[in-house]
Scaffold this active site. Structure first.
Site, PDB file in Angstrom:
ATOM      1  N   GLY A 147      44.374  22.415  40.718  1.00  0.00           N
ATOM      2  CA  GLY A 147      45.675  22.554  41.375  1.00  0.00           C
ATOM      3  C   GLY A 147      46.276  21.188  41.646  1.00  0.00           C
ATOM      4  O   GLY A 147      46.967  20.988  42.642  1.00  0.00           O
ATOM      5  N   ASP A 196      43.089  27.402  34.304  1.00  0.00           N
ATOM      6  CA  ASP A 196      43.192  28.502  35.264  1.00  0.00           C
ATOM      7  C   ASP A 196      41.794  28.670  35.863  1.00  0.00           C
ATOM      8  O   ASP A 196      40.865  29.124  35.190  1.00  0.00           O
ATOM      9  CB  ASP A 196      43.633  29.780  34.531  1.00  0.00           C
ATOM     10  CG  ASP A 196      43.648  31.000  35.448  1.00  0.00           C
ATOM     11  OD1 ASP A 196      43.229  30.888  36.620  1.00  0.00           O
ATOM     12  OD2 ASP A 196      44.064  32.078  34.980  1.00  0.00           O
ATOM     13  N   VAL A 197      41.645  28.323  37.132  1.00  0.00           N
ATOM     14  CA  VAL A 197      40.301  28.314  37.726  1.00  0.00           C
ATOM     15  C   VAL A 197      39.685  29.708  37.828  1.00  0.00           C
ATOM     16  O   VAL A 197      38.476  29.846  37.989  1.00  0.00           O
ATOM     17  CB  VAL A 197      40.283  27.651  39.130  1.00  0.00           C
ATOM     18  CG1 VAL A 197      40.626  26.172  39.043  1.00  0.00           C
ATOM     19  CG2 VAL A 197      41.203  28.372  40.107  1.00  0.00           C
ATOM     20  N   ASN A 237      40.805  22.686  44.859  1.00  0.00           N
ATOM     21  CA  ASN A 237      42.031  22.734  45.668  1.00  0.00           C
ATOM     22  C   ASN A 237      43.025  23.816  45.234  1.00  0.00           C
ATOM     23  O   ASN A 237      43.874  24.226  46.024  1.00  0.00           O
ATOM     24  CB  ASN A 237      42.684  21.340  45.598  1.00  0.00           C
ATOM     25  CG  ASN A 237      44.120  21.342  46.049  1.00  0.00           C
ATOM     26  OD1 ASN A 237      44.401  21.332  47.252  1.00  0.00           O
ATOM     27  ND2 ASN A 237      45.058  21.378  45.104  1.00  0.00           N
ATOM     28  N   SER A 285      41.208  26.472  54.973  1.00  0.00           N
ATOM     29  CA  SER A 285      42.507  26.507  55.650  1.00  0.00           C
ATOM     30  C   SER A 285      42.297  26.792  57.132  1.00  0.00           C
ATOM     31  O   SER A 285      41.273  27.366  57.526  1.00  0.00           O
ATOM     32  CB  SER A 285      43.369  27.614  55.047  1.00  0.00           C
ATOM     33  OG  SER A 285      44.490  27.867  55.869  1.00  0.00           O
ATOM     34  N   TYR A 302      44.371  36.171  52.258  1.00  0.00           N
ATOM     35  CA  TYR A 302      44.277  34.701  52.261  1.00  0.00           C
ATOM     36  C   TYR A 302      43.194  34.241  53.251  1.00  0.00           C
ATOM     37  O   TYR A 302      42.334  33.422  52.919  1.00  0.00           O
ATOM     38  CB  TYR A 302      45.639  34.113  52.640  1.00  0.00           C
ATOM     39  CG  TYR A 302      45.735  32.606  52.561  1.00  0.00           C
ATOM     40  CD1 TYR A 302      45.887  31.956  51.344  1.00  0.00           C
ATOM     41  CD2 TYR A 302      45.679  31.819  53.717  1.00  0.00           C
ATOM     42  CE1 TYR A 302      45.992  30.567  51.279  1.00  0.00           C
ATOM     43  CE2 TYR A 302      45.780  30.446  53.667  1.00  0.00           C
ATOM     44  CZ  TYR A 302      45.943  29.818  52.445  1.00  0.00           C
ATOM     45  OH  TYR A 302      46.035  28.442  52.384  1.00  0.00           O
ATOM     46  N   ALA A 321      40.641  35.927  54.533  1.00  0.00           N
ATOM     47  CA  ALA A 321      39.287  36.314  54.125  1.00  0.00           C
ATOM     48  C   ALA A 321      38.780  35.398  53.014  1.00  0.00           C
ATOM     49  O   ALA A 321      37.619  34.977  53.007  1.00  0.00           O
ATOM     50  CB  ALA A 321      39.278  37.775  53.668  1.00  0.00           C
ATOM     51  N   ALA A 322      39.656  35.055  52.080  1.00  0.00           N
ATOM     52  CA  ALA A 322      39.252  34.172  50.971  1.00  0.00           C
ATOM     53  C   ALA A 322      38.904  32.776  51.499  1.00  0.00           C
ATOM     54  O   ALA A 322      37.928  32.152  51.059  1.00  0.00           O
ATOM     55  CB  ALA A 322      40.372  34.097  49.936  1.00  0.00           C
ATOM     56  N   LYS A 323      39.691  32.293  52.474  1.00  0.00           N
ATOM     57  CA  LYS A 323      39.439  30.941  52.983  1.00  0.00           C
ATOM     58  C   LYS A 323      38.169  30.891  53.845  1.00  0.00           C
ATOM     59  O   LYS A 323      37.496  29.863  53.918  1.00  0.00           O
ATOM     60  CB  LYS A 323      40.662  30.428  53.758  1.00  0.00           C
ATOM     61  CG  LYS A 323      41.880  30.138  52.858  1.00  0.00           C
ATOM     62  CD  LYS A 323      41.567  29.101  51.777  1.00  0.00           C
ATOM     63  CE  LYS A 323      42.810  28.506  51.147  1.00  0.00           C
ATOM     64  NZ  LYS A 323      42.476  27.588  50.021  1.00  0.00           N
TER      65      LYS A 323
END
Ligand SMILES: NC(=O)c1ccc[n+]([C@@H]2O[C@H](COP(=O)([O-])OP(=O)(O)OC[C@H]3O[C@@H](n4cnc5c(N)ncnc54)[C@H](O)[C@@H]3O)[C@@H](O)[C@H]2O)c1
Length: 262
Positions: A13, A63-64, A90, A143, A156, A158-160
């Site tokens: 990113g 694309d990660v 990132n 985050s 967002y 939950a992913a962070k």
């Protein structure tokens, strides 16, 4: 000044915002930076900016969330450079806000595919190379949304949170190879990702922050740079909040400060 001379860094990113600032910071300290992004044009623009300063950068479309592409990318880096010293996981998106009861599977999956799976794929491949070399510095971008998850952004948040879990397990597994793995939790930082919220509430958010301003991408890049130095070898598994004090403040603090300041 050139503490990272001869090192190979990968920034995902890296084509905009925080990733771009990190890429510039690492190249200015002597690293050869692989600026990767799903937006090829943006990655190329940042790599060109870096080379125009007589520093080293290579652009790469990545694309990660594509495990095969990530594997191919790191094979490519190994072929060309023989090593990876620094990985900055990132790449990310904010996604669309929605209440849980209305959250669509696709939105949930996309968030996890990019942030969690993407960070895992890159860390797995980079770690194999770093282990061969018995050295590495990894930063995962979490985050403030993983301090207390934000309503409307369960995907967002939950992913962070998951990224912190990945960081801690990886730090334990990789420490004996002299590889450190840390996470950063940025507060509100000016970038494409926060354009919407800042256009609505910049003044309010600045006032609610003890340092009285919104963060710039460089504020995060400076902290990343501290943690990727060769002598930062005793810091691993840590998560650092970089938010100008925003998350510390509550209404009671505001009442006290107003009452006591002349
Ligand atoms: N800006 C903030 O306030 C803030 C706060 C906390 C955390 N973060 C995190 O910081 C990171 C960078 O965000 P930013 O603010 O610079 O946003 P940004 O939108 O400026 O940059 C994100 C970059 O990630 C790239 N990207 C998106 N999906 C990708 C994928 N599948 N593969 C590769 N690249 C992809 C985008 O093209 C973009 O260049 C993100 O992980 C974000 O969640 C940002």
């Amino acid at each position: 000044m050139h503490a990272l001379r001869g090192q190979i860094a990968v920034v995902t990113g890296g084509g905009s915002g925080i990733g771009r600032a990190i890429a510039h910071r690492l190249s200015s300290q002597g690293a050869h930076v692989w600026v990767t992004d799903i937006q090829e044009e943006n990655a190329s623009r940042v790599a060109t900016e870096i080379r125009q300063k007589d520093e080293q950068a290579t652009a790469y479309r990545l694309d990660v969330s594509d495990a095969t592409a990530v594997k191919r990318f790191f094979e490519n880096v190994e072929e060309e450079c023989g090593r990876v010293d620094i990985l900055i996981n990132n790449a990310g998106i904010a996604g669309n806000p929605a209440l849980l009861v209305h959250m669509r599977d696709e939105e949930w999956m996309q968030m996890f595919n990019i942030h969690v799976h993407g960070s895992f794929y890159c860390l797995r491949e980079a770690a194999k190379l770093m282990m061969k070399n018995q050295y590495g510095r990894v930063i995962n971008m979490s985050s403030l949304a993983a301090e207390t998850s934000l309503a409307g952004f369960a995907h967002y948040g939950a992913a962070k949170y998951a990224i912190v879990g990945l960081t801690e397990a990886a730090a334990k597994e990789l420490a004996s190879y002299q590889i450190t793995v840390n996470a950063i939790k940025p507060g509100v930082i000016r970038s494409a990702l926060t354009q919407g919220i800042l256009s609505m509430a910049e003044e309010r958010l600045s006032q609610a922050t003890p340092v009285k301003r919104i963060g710039d991408p460089e504020d995060i890049a400076k902290v990343v740079s501290m943690f990727v130095q060769p002598d930062a070898d005793f810091v691993t598994g840590s998560t650092v909040v970089v938010d100008g004090g925003f998350s510390l403040m509550n209404d009671m603090d505001r009442v006290m400060l107003e009452a006591l300041r002349e």
